[in-house]
Design a protein around this motif. Sequence first.
Motif, PDB file in Angstrom:
ATOM      1  N   ASP A  42      45.398 -45.734 -11.199  1.00  0.00           N
ATOM      2  CA  ASP A  42      44.083 -45.633 -10.381  1.00  0.00           C
ATOM      3  C   ASP A  42      43.692 -45.209  -9.920  1.00  0.00           C
ATOM      4  OD1 ASP A  42      42.736 -48.452  -9.208  1.00  0.00           O
ATOM      5  OD2 ASP A  42      43.668 -47.900  -7.189  1.00  0.00           O
ATOM      6  N   ALA A  43      44.329 -44.063  -9.097  1.00  0.00           N
ATOM      7  CA  ALA A  43      43.230 -42.645  -8.806  1.00  0.00           C
ATOM      8  C   ALA A  43      42.518 -41.984 -10.181  1.00  0.00           C
ATOM      9  CB  ALA A  43      44.666 -41.758  -8.006  1.00  0.00           C
ATOM     10  N   LEU A  44      43.296 -42.351 -11.199  1.00  0.00           N
ATOM     11  CA  LEU A  44      42.129 -41.737 -12.250  1.00  0.00           C
ATOM     12  C   LEU A  44      40.827 -42.400 -12.467  1.00  0.00           C
ATOM     13  CD1 LEU A  44      44.871 -41.307 -15.088  1.00  0.00           C
ATOM     14  CD2 LEU A  44      44.371 -39.680 -14.097  1.00  0.00           C
ATOM     15  N   GLY A  45      41.291 -43.358 -11.666  1.00  0.00           N
ATOM     16  CA  GLY A  45      39.187 -44.188 -11.935  1.00  0.00           C
ATOM     17  C   GLY A  45      38.705 -43.177 -11.049  1.00  0.00           C
ATOM     18  N   TYR A  46      38.934 -43.106  -9.999  1.00  0.00           N
ATOM     19  CA  TYR A  46      37.820 -42.690  -8.574  1.00  0.00           C
ATOM     20  C   TYR A  46      38.238 -41.770  -7.800  1.00  0.00           C
ATOM     21  CZ  TYR A  46      41.839 -43.980  -5.438  1.00  0.00           C
ATOM     22  OH  TYR A  46      43.551 -43.929  -5.206  1.00  0.00           O
ATOM     23  N   ALA A  47      39.269 -40.826  -8.243  1.00  0.00           N
ATOM     24  CA  ALA A  47      39.479 -39.262  -8.076  1.00  0.00           C
ATOM     25  C   ALA A  47      40.375 -38.938  -8.992  1.00  0.00           C
ATOM     26  CB  ALA A  47      40.287 -38.917  -6.619  1.00  0.00           C
ATOM     27  N   PRO A  48      39.646 -38.285 -10.470  1.00  0.00           N
ATOM     28  CA  PRO A  48      40.367 -37.546 -11.288  1.00  0.00           C
ATOM     29  C   PRO A  48      40.327 -36.038 -11.273  1.00  0.00           C
ATOM     30  CG  PRO A  48      37.899 -38.542 -11.782  1.00  0.00           C
ATOM     31  CD  PRO A  48      37.733 -38.473 -10.778  1.00  0.00           C
ATOM     32  N   GLU A  49      40.056 -35.639 -10.028  1.00  0.00           N
ATOM     33  CA  GLU A  49      40.412 -34.195 -10.240  1.00  0.00           C
ATOM     34  C   GLU A  49      41.100 -34.319  -9.429  1.00  0.00           C
ATOM     35  OE1 GLU A  49      39.434 -32.020 -11.933  1.00  0.00           O
ATOM     36  OE2 GLU A  49      38.085 -33.422 -12.598  1.00  0.00           O
ATOM     37  N   ALA A  50      41.549 -35.408  -8.786  1.00  0.00           N
ATOM     38  CA  ALA A  50      42.697 -35.024  -6.826  1.00  0.00           C
ATOM     39  C   ALA A  50      44.059 -35.247  -7.991  1.00  0.00           C
ATOM     40  CB  ALA A  50      43.096 -36.188  -6.300  1.00  0.00           C
ATOM     41  N   ARG A  51      45.005 -34.067  -6.938  1.00  0.00           N
ATOM     42  CA  ARG A  51      46.653 -33.910  -7.440  1.00  0.00           C
ATOM     43  C   ARG A  51      47.084 -35.618  -7.509  1.00  0.00           C
ATOM     44  NH1 ARG A  51      44.105 -30.160  -9.540  1.00  0.00           N
ATOM     45  NH2 ARG A  51      44.403 -27.897  -9.540  1.00  0.00           N
ATOM     46  N   LYS A  52      48.014 -35.354  -7.447  1.00  0.00           N
ATOM     47  CA  LYS A  52      48.726 -37.211  -8.311  1.00  0.00           C
ATOM     48  C   LYS A  52      50.218 -37.310  -7.954  1.00  0.00           C
ATOM     49  CE  LYS A  52      44.450 -38.833  -9.984  1.00  0.00           C
ATOM     50  NZ  LYS A  52      44.218 -37.358 -10.322  1.00  0.00           N
ATOM     51  N   VAL A  53      51.234 -36.993  -7.193  1.00  0.00           N
ATOM     52  CA  VAL A  53      52.694 -37.729  -6.896  1.00  0.00           C
ATOM     53  C   VAL A  53      53.391 -39.053  -6.550  1.00  0.00           C
ATOM     54  CG1 VAL A  53      54.467 -36.385  -6.144  1.00  0.00           C
ATOM     55  CG2 VAL A  53      52.637 -35.624  -5.818  1.00  0.00           C
ATOM     56  N   ALA A  54      53.797 -39.147  -7.791  1.00  0.00           N
ATOM     57  CA  ALA A  54      54.534 -40.543  -8.234  1.00  0.00           C
ATOM     58  C   ALA A  54      55.785 -40.102  -7.503  1.00  0.00           C
ATOM     59  CB  ALA A  54      54.812 -41.354  -9.722  1.00  0.00           C
ATOM     60  N   VAL A  55      56.082 -41.366  -5.887  1.00  0.00           N
ATOM     61  CA  VAL A  55      56.969 -41.405  -5.431  1.00  0.00           C
ATOM     62  C   VAL A  55      58.263 -42.091  -5.909  1.00  0.00           C
ATOM     63  CG1 VAL A  55      56.269 -40.231  -3.096  1.00  0.00           C
ATOM     64  CG2 VAL A  55      56.316 -42.235  -3.552  1.00  0.00           C
ATOM     65  N   LYS A  56      58.384 -42.686  -7.105  1.00  0.00           N
ATOM     66  CA  LYS A  56      58.444 -43.964  -7.042  1.00  0.00           C
ATOM     67  C   LYS A  56      57.756 -44.596  -8.744  1.00  0.00           C
ATOM     68  CE  LYS A  56      56.523 -46.880  -4.242  1.00  0.00           C
ATOM     69  NZ  LYS A  56      57.429 -46.974  -1.985  1.00  0.00           N
ATOM     70  N   ASP A  57      58.119 -45.441  -9.755  1.00  0.00           N
ATOM     71  CA  ASP A  57      58.202 -46.091 -10.806  1.00  0.00           C
ATOM     72  C   ASP A  57      58.265 -47.883 -10.732  1.00  0.00           C
ATOM     73  OD1 ASP A  57      57.658 -43.470 -11.891  1.00  0.00           O
ATOM     74  OD2 ASP A  57      59.382 -43.778 -12.991  1.00  0.00           O
ATOM     75  N   TYR A  58      56.687 -48.207 -10.884  1.00  0.00           N
ATOM     76  CA  TYR A  58      57.190 -49.884 -10.316  1.00  0.00           C
ATOM     77  C   TYR A  58      57.871 -50.161 -11.466  1.00  0.00           C
ATOM     78  CZ  TYR A  58      54.726 -53.863 -11.623  1.00  0.00           C
ATOM     79  OH  TYR A  58      54.741 -55.743 -11.585  1.00  0.00           O
TER      80      TYR A  58
END
Length: 277
Positions: free
Chosen positions: A162-178
């Motif tokens: 979801d964050a790719l749509g509003y903050a594409p440059e931000a670093r992202k960390v998935a702490v769990k998978d849906y």
Amino acid sequence: MKILISADMEGATGVTWPGDVLPGTPQWERCRSLFTSDVNAAVLGFFDGGADEVLVNEAHWSMRNLLLEQLDERAEMITGRHKTLSMVEGVQHGDVDGIAFVGYHTGAGTEGVLAHTYLANSVTGVWLNGVRASEGLLNAHVVAEYGVPVVLVTGDDLTCDDALGYAPEARKVAVKDYVSRYAAVCRTPKRTASDIRAAAHSAAALAVRYEPEPGGPFTIELEFDAEHLAGAATVVPGVTPSGERRVAYTSETMYEGIRTFKAVTTIVSAAVEEQYG
């Protein structure tokens, strides 16, 4: 460099069901440490990356969930409710260079662990200028009015998408998978702390204020699971019916937009009956 961390709980390490995030339950008490670990990892990483100040804004439920005594002593924390900008309180003072959304989640009516938008239930969808909106998207538009970039997002894997749509440059960390709204494949706290700290270290380089550009007007539409909730929402000036179980309003700024949104959800939550909604 000053970093603001907006800290929500549903997207924290190990959190998968309502009992994990509802204040007063045994599981909530346990998960407070997991939540604090995620936030503390981000604090450490931002200081590793050169931050001079890190301010944490509590953004979940009662906004009194983080364990201050476990936080890095260099950080400061806003705790408690009834704040001007709610989840992104602190961004409005002109001294924040970047913001992190830690423990975030996907929006109402979408897939994601504990997915919702402001209210745990009752709201079945939110749209901003026709685009389905999560809390991350709404808050990203608020902070953009102050020239503050979103530099880090943590939560489940769908929150990162979801964050790719509003903050594409931000670093992202998935702490769990849906897996489902109440189930996930979870990483251990030791692993997620390491991942978040490394990502925050890298994200510090993205924390550069910019000259904000007018982005309005903003039309926000909400859909509810019962018609009487839509009726209750129209008590707020400017909020009008827009369809079956839907209301909408338009604000020239997201500062006004998010404050109206908070007013709507507060009134709607008071109109919910215990058994029938």
